[in-house]
Design a protein around this motif. Structure first.
Motif, mmCIF file in Angstrom:
data_model
loop_
_atom_site.group_PDB
_atom_site.id
_atom_site.type_symbol
_atom_site.label_atom_id
_atom_site.label_comp_id
_atom_site.label_asym_id
_atom_site.label_seq_id
_atom_site.Cartn_x
_atom_site.Cartn_y
_atom_site.Cartn_z
ATOM 1 N N LYS A 267 68.952 62.269 41.304
ATOM 2 C CA LYS A 267 69.383 60.749 40.849
ATOM 3 C C LYS A 267 68.653 60.109 40.095
ATOM 4 C CE LYS A 267 73.707 60.682 42.634
ATOM 5 N NZ LYS A 267 74.967 60.680 41.932
ATOM 6 N N TYR B 236 66.835 56.638 38.237
ATOM 7 C CA TYR B 236 66.978 55.349 37.956
ATOM 8 C C TYR B 236 66.956 54.810 36.615
ATOM 9 C CZ TYR B 236 65.531 50.644 39.059
ATOM 10 O OH TYR B 236 65.445 48.767 38.817
ATOM 11 N N TRP C 249 67.986 50.042 45.264
ATOM 12 C CA TRP C 249 68.620 51.360 44.595
ATOM 13 C C TRP C 249 68.639 52.608 45.335
ATOM 14 C CZ3 TRP C 249 66.080 55.538 42.484
ATOM 15 C CH2 TRP C 249 66.884 56.596 41.970
ATOM 16 N N HIS D 95 71.854 54.357 47.545
ATOM 17 C CA HIS D 95 72.397 55.683 47.278
ATOM 18 C C HIS D 95 72.291 56.602 48.579
ATOM 19 C CE1 HIS D 95 72.762 56.664 43.014
ATOM 20 N NE2 HIS D 95 71.835 55.866 42.803
ATOM 21 N N SER E 21 75.339 55.387 50.698
ATOM 22 C CA SER E 21 76.711 56.253 50.276
ATOM 23 C C SER E 21 76.852 57.372 50.886
ATOM 24 C CB SER E 21 76.509 56.370 48.680
ATOM 25 O OG SER E 21 75.544 57.151 48.574
ATOM 26 N N ARG E 22 75.839 58.134 51.525
ATOM 27 C CA ARG E 22 76.003 59.414 52.372
ATOM 28 C C ARG E 22 76.559 59.232 53.775
ATOM 29 N NH1 ARG E 22 75.660 64.171 50.266
ATOM 30 N NH2 ARG E 22 74.969 64.723 52.173
#
Length: 546
Positions: free
Chosen positions: A51, A53, A66, A70, A73-74
């Motif tokens: 991912k 930035y 940030w 991420h 979200s897991r």
């Protein structure tokens, strides 16, 4: 930024595109870019995805948000009671699940970092109860406070945070989850740490020179670690065998039962405390080692002072002697001789002699030590009358009741037999009974028999001469015969003693040692090796007082 994310177990690094420009061009990295790597699947050690930035603000707080977004979200998130009830009663591939009930928009950073760290082992579920009206189902499953961390296992429900050391932090929860759902790698690292701690304790147990301690330590470290790796190989092979899923499940169930107890929480708390304070751990370990060293030195002080007080040069010399002896005579180099015991106290010495006989190949030992062996002349006292010869055994019998004589058991039996013969037959003392008299035939004119074998170290006298024991070294055994030539000692002859205490004619023992037989002809003790003197050695009862 590195200091901030490292507290959550996130590793960082820098990739210099000048090392591989084509790879950077193929990836589209034409300028400085911040990239995060996260697991792509829910399996352990699976594929990862990158991912980039894309934010405009290059600030620590924006970048950290940030990263946590991420990572969060897991985690599976539940927003209503019906979804919670469905998830709570569902059984899937995960045996261990941990639920976080909190009034937050997203789970905390350490919880998200742990979800990535334990991918494929523990399922992390975040229950957002911020907008819930009906919380009756949470009361049914035992959730009353916010936030709450609930561990769901096949054995039951465990509430994290109610025992010692269960803090709401990354390190505390990481050690807890590792103990509840460990991997083989975790068990191997734990066994490696314990084995090396035990091996380093050998530095304090070993007594003697400093170089000796470190040589023994290196040998112990190599031995322990080699045995550890060798013992783990069949375990890894055993785990790869098919049809062992049930055994693996029962093993994990046993670990979960044992690691959710109060005792396990105390152990984890101590582990986290000492791992957080390495200086305190090292000082505690050092203090324990010094205490072991003190008691070990006190225990060995009375047994073998030479070994404890030996310096580095003496120990290196003895190590070199052993090494050269092993090269030329490997079987004899493994012989272990007791220092503080004799034949009657330790019969195993005789068995070791039988188990390791001398071979034709002998070690190359310098003969310089022969010059340092004690040498003196055999002297006799004046002529005694027949009445003194008759009274002598009686005095010996009276003195032997009050003094403990440190001699061999065979000497005591022979000496008692001679006392009984002289005491019961005083009229025949001048005829010198062949069984009671241990003197040589040339001094016993009335005995036509050959010389009788007797125990080495006997101190019998004859009617013409008596040895002057005051001229003998204190650590030498009293005797009147050389076992090499089987002749009695004559007045004025040169004698030589060995470290074991046995005495011979000088010419006889020098020829014996020069022939390559570097040991005592009687007890086989090495003639070049010092032997600790007898602890209870006293002068014999028939010694002439000063």
């Amino acid at each position: 930024m590195v200091k901030k994310v490292s507290r959550f177990g996130i590793r960082t690094g820098t990739f210099n595109c000048s090392s591989d420009p084509r790879y950077c061009r193929r990836r589209g990295w034409v300028r400085s870019t911040l990239i995060m790597s996260v697991p792509q699947t829910s399996t352990s050690k699976g594929k990862v995805m990158l991912k980039e930035y894309s934010g405009r603000k290059i600030e620590v707080e924006h970048i950290f948000k940030w990263i946590t977004a991420h990572a969060a979200s897991r985690i599976k998130t539940i927003y209503n009671a019906e979804r919670l009830k469905e998830e709570w009663n569902k059984s899937d591939q995960y045996w261990v699940k941990i639920y976080l009930f909190a009034n937050l928009d997203q789970p905390p950073a350490f919880f998200s970092a742990l979800s990535i760290k334990f991918t494929g082992r523990v399922e992390f579920i975040f229950v957002n109860v911020e907008n819930w009206d009906n919380k009756s189902y949470m009361t049914d499953i035992g959730v009353y406070n916010m936030p709450s961390y609930i561990l769901r296992t096949p054995e039951g429900i465990y509430r994290y945070g109610n025992h010692t050391g269960e803090f709401i932090s990354l390190q505390a929860m990481d050690s807890f989850l590792r103990s509840v759902q460990p991997e083989v790698n975790d068990l191997f690292v734990l066994s490696l740490v314990l084995v090396n701690l035990m091996a380093w304790m050998d530095l304090f147990i070993t007594q003697g020179a400093t170089i000796k301690r470190f040589v023994v330590l290196i040998s112990t470290l190599g031995t322990y670690n080699s045995l550890l790796i060798i013992s783990w190989l069949p375990v890894l092979g055993f785990l790869q065998l098919p049809y062992l899923d049930s055994f693996y499940e029962y093993s994990l169930k046993l670990l979960r039962y044992s690691n959710t107890t109060t005792l396990a929480s105390w152990v984890r708390a101590d582990w986290m405390f000492y791992s957080s304070h390495p200086a305190l751990f090292l000082s505690t370990y050092l203090g324990h080692g010094l205490l072991v060293d003190y008691f070990e030195k006190k225990r060995r002080r009375n047994n073998n002072n030479d070994e404890v007080n030996a310096n580095n040069l003496e120990w290196l010399s003895s190590l070199w002697d052993w090494y050269t002896s092993y090269l030329f005579h490997p079987i004899a180099s493994f012989q272990n001789f007791p220092v503080e015991s004799d034949w009657d106290e330790d019969p195993d010495l005789f068995l070791e002699r039988l188990a390791f006989p001398d071979l034709w190949l002998h070690p190359l030992i310098p003969t310089d030590y022969i010059k340092n062996l004690p040498v003196w002349r055999f002297k006799c006292l004046g002529v005694h009358s027949e009445e003194e010869m008759l009274e002598g055994p009686q005095d010996i019998e009276n003195d032997s009741d009050s003094e403990s004589i440190d001699t061999f058991s065979s000497e005591k039996e022979v000496f008692e037999d001679k006392q009984n013969v002289v005491h019961n037959s005083p009229g025949r003392a001048s005829h010198c009974d062949p069984e009671a008299c241990s003197c040589a035939n040339k001094y016993c004119q009335t005995s036509p028999y050959a010389r009788k074998g007797r125990s080495y170290g006997s101190y019998s006298t004859n009617e013409d001469m008596e040895p002057d024991w005051l001229t003998w070294p204190t650590d030498m055994l009293h005797c009147t015969e050389c076992v090499v030539c089987l002749e009695n000692f004559e007045n004025g002859c040169l004698l030589m003693g060995l470290p074991c205490g046995h005495v011979f004619h000088q010419n006889c023992i020098v020829m014996w040692l020069a022939g390559g037989r570097h040991c005592c002809p009687v007890c086989r003790w090495p003639s070049y090796k010092k032997k600790q003197p007898y602890a209870h050695h006293q002068p014999l009862s028939n010694d002439v007082p000063s």
